[in-house]
Scaffold this motif. Structure first.
Motif, PDB file in Angstrom:
ATOM      1  N   ALA A   1      -4.529   3.031  23.597  1.00  0.00           N
ATOM      2  CA  ALA A   1      -4.519   3.201  25.059  1.00  0.00           C
ATOM      3  C   ALA A   1      -5.195   2.027  25.751  1.00  0.00           C
ATOM      4  CB  ALA A   1      -5.212   4.513  25.434  1.00  0.00           C
ATOM      5  N   GLU A   2      -6.326   1.572  25.217  1.00  0.00           N
ATOM      6  CA  GLU A   2      -7.034   0.464  25.854  1.00  0.00           C
ATOM      7  C   GLU A   2      -6.264  -0.844  25.742  1.00  0.00           C
ATOM      8  OE1 GLU A   2     -11.220   0.100  25.371  1.00  0.00           O
ATOM      9  OE2 GLU A   2     -11.545   2.248  25.613  1.00  0.00           O
TER      10      GLU A   2
ATOM     11  N   ARG B   1      -7.556   5.907  21.307  1.00  0.00           N
ATOM     12  CA  ARG B   1      -8.301   5.160  22.331  1.00  0.00           C
ATOM     13  C   ARG B   1      -8.031   3.664  22.216  1.00  0.00           C
ATOM     14  NH1 ARG B   1     -13.833   5.892  24.536  1.00  0.00           N
ATOM     15  NH2 ARG B   1     -14.140   4.044  25.815  1.00  0.00           N
TER      16      ARG B   1
END
Length: 123
Positions: A73-74, A70
């Motif tokens: 991805a962010e 995460r």
């Protein structure tokens, strides 16, 4: 010169990064247990260590776990959103138009199939 691991751990402390468990909770994930973390004593794990241990414990070290994935991805999404020439800024409604195995769901496998990569032996 200290090792890369030592520099990363020191940098995390100096920047005041939250523990891996705190980040996991903030992302709605169940944090790794003290046993899974394998630290010398129970308590907060440095974020860098937590992400490496999460990948090891939940994916056999083959890929990032949910917290590490995460974060990566962010970061990519933030870079795309901030780049005025990225497709997210230039044409936010753009969707892939190449053929896909499932209509409306274009995946990396569809892209690889479209390129023909892996369909014929490479000499």
């Amino acid at each position: 010169m200290p090792s890369l691991a030592q520099r990363n751990l020191t940098r995390g402390v100096r920047l005041g990064l939250p523990s891996g468990q705190a980040v996991a909770r903030a992302l709605g994930q169940t944090p790794l247990t003290d046993d899974q973390l394998g630290l010398p004593k129970p308590g907060p794990a440095p974020l860098w260590y937590y992400l490496l241990r999460e990948a090891n414990q939940l994916a056999g070290g083959k890929h990032l776990g949910p917290v590490g994935g995460r974060i990566v991805a962010e970061v990519f999404l933030g870079l795309l959103a901030a780049d005025p020439s990225s497709y997210l800024r230039a044409d936010p409604g753009w969707t892939p138009f190449l053929p896909s195995a499932t209509a409306g769901d274009f995946t990396m496998a569809d892209l690889i199939k479209f390129t023909g990569f892996g369909l014929t032996p490479v000499a």
